[in-house]
Design a protein around this motif. Structure first.
Motif, mmCIF file in Angstrom:
data_model
loop_
_atom_site.group_PDB
_atom_site.id
_atom_site.type_symbol
_atom_site.label_atom_id
_atom_site.label_comp_id
_atom_site.label_asym_id
_atom_site.label_seq_id
_atom_site.Cartn_x
_atom_site.Cartn_y
_atom_site.Cartn_z
ATOM 1 N N CYS A 94 7.476 9.106 1.085
ATOM 2 C CA CYS A 94 6.274 8.293 0.993
ATOM 3 C C CYS A 94 6.475 7.039 1.843
ATOM 4 N N VAL A 118 5.381 2.761 2.126
ATOM 5 C CA VAL A 118 4.779 1.563 1.538
ATOM 6 C C VAL A 118 4.614 0.523 2.643
ATOM 7 N N LEU A 143 -3.989 12.978 2.168
ATOM 8 C CA LEU A 143 -3.431 11.640 2.026
ATOM 9 C C LEU A 143 -3.938 10.963 0.760
ATOM 10 N N THR A 144 -3.038 10.212 0.115
ATOM 11 C CA THR A 144 -3.400 9.385 -1.033
ATOM 12 C C THR A 144 -2.808 7.998 -0.809
ATOM 13 N N ALA A 145 -3.581 6.950 -1.107
ATOM 14 C CA ALA A 145 -3.111 5.575 -0.912
ATOM 15 C C ALA A 145 -3.536 4.717 -2.091
ATOM 16 N N ASP A 146 -2.596 3.917 -2.595
ATOM 17 C CA ASP A 146 -2.884 3.010 -3.706
ATOM 18 C C ASP A 146 -2.180 1.675 -3.481
ATOM 19 N N VAL A 174 1.497 5.048 0.267
ATOM 20 C CA VAL A 174 0.832 6.171 0.925
ATOM 21 C C VAL A 174 1.710 7.410 0.795
ATOM 22 N N SER A 175 1.099 8.515 0.373
ATOM 23 C CA SER A 175 1.828 9.779 0.321
ATOM 24 C C SER A 175 0.910 10.903 0.793
ATOM 25 N N HIS A 176 1.524 12.045 1.075
ATOM 26 C CA HIS A 176 0.758 13.187 1.562
ATOM 27 C C HIS A 176 1.177 14.431 0.796
ATOM 28 N N GLN A 236 6.985 -1.842 7.088
ATOM 29 C CA GLN A 236 6.709 -0.495 6.601
ATOM 30 C C GLN A 236 8.029 0.115 6.113
ATOM 31 N N LEU A 274 0.857 -1.179 0.000
ATOM 32 C CA LEU A 274 0.000 0.000 0.000
ATOM 33 C C LEU A 274 0.895 1.232 0.000
ATOM 34 N N HIS A 305 -1.897 10.054 -8.667
ATOM 35 C CA HIS A 305 -0.953 9.851 -7.563
ATOM 36 C C HIS A 305 0.490 10.099 -8.017
#
Length: 209
Positions: A73, A75, A35-38, A28-30, A108, A26, A63
């Protein structure tokens, strides 16, 4: 990630094994949009103890544009996870002072993202990712099995991401905080479950030494 010392796993090989066994991470960035998650399938390269993650996403996914301006970011890779019933603990019958919990493993990885649309990089990414997933099949699919013009068009629709990992955290919560009797009860309970539970039973037993 909350990291009690009992559950902490800093070993690079153990972390990489989890990432490669469960490559759908997953991302995740900001940024200015929040926040955006893919979820994306990742490859993990290692050189001199340093991890570099590789992935790709659809060009239509905004993204990647946000990653161009991201200083960092994250992951997240999730390993096997199972519910642990307090009914498995012998101490339940002795004191009743038990509650349900969860056993799991997780890695993580934090790092600096770089975005690329270089066709050679993207083609190599698809070849490597396909080989990782198809390699164990009796008749593995290869990128060259598809028409060249079709693959060329597909490459135009994706964007690559490299993440130079600067910080890594691993957590294996495997009943290490329970007594030997209670951990034995967890192992016995998990062995009566499905394949994932049986695999976790082996990991709990291994972590108990």
């Amino acid at each position: 990630m909350f990291q009690p010392a009992t559950f902490r796993e800093d070993n690079l090989d153990a972390q990489l094994a989890l990432v490669r066994a469960h490559p759908l991470g997953l991302l995740v960035s900001h940024g200015e949009q929040g926040l955006t998650a893919d979820p994306l399938p990742f490859l993990a390269d290692v050189e001199q103890g340093q991890i570099r993650l590789r992935a790709h996403l659809s060009r239509a996914n905004a993204h990647w544009r946000r990653l161009q301006h991201a200083a960092e970011c994250l992951v997240i890779f999730q390993g096997v996870e199972v519910y642990v019933s307090p009914g498995w603990y012998p101490s339940k019958r002795q004191t009743g002072k038990v509650v349900p919990t969860w056993n799991y493993s997780m890695v993580q990885l934090y790092g600096v993202p770089t975005v690329t649309d270089d066709p050679a990089w993207l083609r190599r990414q698809l070849i490597d990712l396909t080989a990782q997933q198809e390699g164990r099949r009796p008749a593995p699919w290869r990128l060259d099995d598809a028409p060249a013009n079709y693959i060329a068009a597909q490459l135009k629709g994706i964007v690559g991401i490299e993440i130079a990992v600067t910080r890594r955290e691993g957590k294996w919560k495997m009943s290490q905080n329970r007594s030997a009797d209670d951990a034995g009860g967890v192992i016995a309970g998990l062995r009566e479950g499905d394949d994932a539970q049986r695999r976790l039973a082996a990991e709990v037993e291994r972590r108990r030494g």
